[in-house]
Design an enzyme around this catalytic site. Structure first.
Site, PDB file in Angstrom:
ATOM      1  N   LYS A 162       1.581  -3.373   6.496  1.00 48.42           N
ATOM      2  CA  LYS A 162       2.220  -3.505   5.166  1.00 48.42           C
ATOM      3  C   LYS A 162       3.587  -3.602   5.124  1.00 48.42           C
ATOM      4  O   LYS A 162       4.213  -4.102   4.002  1.00 48.42           O
ATOM      5  CB  LYS A 162       1.423  -2.614   4.295  1.00 48.42           C
ATOM      6  CG  LYS A 162       0.082  -2.550   3.998  1.00 48.42           C
ATOM      7  CD  LYS A 162      -0.330  -4.161   3.486  1.00 48.42           C
ATOM      8  CE  LYS A 162      -1.758  -4.474   3.217  1.00 48.42           C
ATOM      9  NZ  LYS A 162      -1.997  -5.736   2.522  1.00 48.42           N
ATOM     10  N   SER A 171       0.810  -1.088  -0.145  1.00 47.43           N
ATOM     11  CA  SER A 171      -0.186   0.012  -0.014  1.00 47.43           C
ATOM     12  C   SER A 171       0.766   1.257  -0.017  1.00 47.43           C
ATOM     13  O   SER A 171       2.050   1.316   0.647  1.00 47.43           O
ATOM     14  CB  SER A 171      -0.854   0.058   1.341  1.00 47.43           C
ATOM     15  OG  SER A 171      -1.367   1.208   1.342  1.00 47.43           O
ATOM     16  N   TYR A 231      -1.932   0.369   9.907  1.00 44.86           N
ATOM     17  CA  TYR A 231      -2.202  -0.509   8.687  1.00 44.86           C
ATOM     18  C   TYR A 231      -0.907  -0.469   7.681  1.00 44.86           C
ATOM     19  O   TYR A 231      -0.449  -1.300   7.319  1.00 44.86           O
ATOM     20  CB  TYR A 231      -3.451  -0.015   7.864  1.00 44.86           C
ATOM     21  CG  TYR A 231      -3.597  -0.436   6.483  1.00 44.86           C
ATOM     22  CD1 TYR A 231      -3.988  -1.639   6.237  1.00 44.86           C
ATOM     23  CD2 TYR A 231      -3.372   0.478   5.414  1.00 44.86           C
ATOM     24  CE1 TYR A 231      -4.110  -1.733   4.582  1.00 44.86           C
ATOM     25  CE2 TYR A 231      -3.570   0.302   4.040  1.00 44.86           C
ATOM     26  CZ  TYR A 231      -3.894  -1.123   3.806  1.00 44.86           C
ATOM     27  OH  TYR A 231      -3.821  -1.388   2.479  1.00 44.86           O
TER      28      TYR A 231
END
Length: 258
Positions: A140, A109, A136
């Protein structure tokens, strides 16, 4: 050449649905979700990514795993990304290795580098040190490092794609930073197709459309993967929308609400 068998984890999600629809005529696709959908076309197998044995059961006969499943919001909690993105990604990589899968295409991402965006410290390159903007993004970044380990230690081929903002209609948001990182649905299929087919064994690549205001380097995506984006935010933008040299300032609380 025989048709590659592709497992798409998270195939019923937003990006997963797009890829399933656009790639189903080129590959023999098996879908995955938390709950099985045996009547779906293509069939969707069920597995909790935190359950290794369940994940291993997805892999037999698979050529390439396109790993999309997991907590997908930059506002996800630590507990959410721990099971879905960290333990889950390890289970996918380990199961793929154990089953002799040829390649994993890992959906990373833009949020791996999101603090550069918050502080407008551009341009950003694939080899710039990670600077996540959320748990998040941290998950990643961990996933990219784990992919590197599985390639170096076990020889598993992994292509990590730092996916931008996938949306059918980019005019639904008015944030310049989102427009700059827009990845059209057609271009998403194009770069995943190149990630599946490339002769490169490992790499980290930005996946963004041909937007004139982008701040993230895609040189290696173009040269190594042979990716050729066909869409651009500029083609969708209102006629009076300018491209600001250096980029429009980003909100201080980025990525909140993104």
């Amino acid at each position: 050449m025989s048709t590659r068998r592709i497992l798409i984890t998270g195939s019923t999600g937003g990006v997963g649905s797009v890829l399933t629809q656009r790639l189903t005529h080129e590959y023999a696709i098996t879908g995955h979700d938390l709950t099985a959908q045996p009547d779906a076309d293509p069939v969707v197998l069920g597995a909790d990514l935190a359950d290794y044995d369940a994940v291993r059961g997805l892999m037999d006969g698979i050529d390439t795993v396109v790993h999309l499943a997991g907590a997908a919001s930059p506002e996800a909690s630590w507990e959410a990304v721990l099971d879905a993105n960290i333990i889950g990604t390890r289970n996918v990589l380990e199961a793929a290795r154990d089953a002799g899968v040829r390649r994993v295409v890992y959906a990373s991402s833009n949020h791996v580098m999101g603090m550069y965006d918050r502080y407008e410290q551009w341009p950003v390159y694939p080899d710039t040190p990670p600077r996540p903007d959320s748990f998040y993004g941290v998950s990643k970044a961990f996933g990219e490092t784990l992919c590197r380990f599985y390639h170096d230690e076990y020889g598993l081929s992994v292509i990590a794609l730092r996916i931008g903002w996938v949306a059918g209609d980019p005019t639904t948001k008015d944030a310049d930073v989102l427009h700059a990182m827009w990845l059209s649905e057609a271009d998403a299929a194009r770069i995943v197709r190149r990630a599946i087919e490339t002769d490169v064994d490992f790499g980290i690549y930005y996946a963004i459309s041909d937007n004139p205001n982008r701040r993230w380097s895609m040189t290696n995506s173009l040269l190594e993967l042979g990716y050729r984006p066909q869409d651009s935010w500029a083609d969708e933008a209102p006629a009076d929308e300018p491209v600001v040299e250096g980029g429009v300032p980003v909100a201080d609380d980025w990525p909140a609400g993104s």
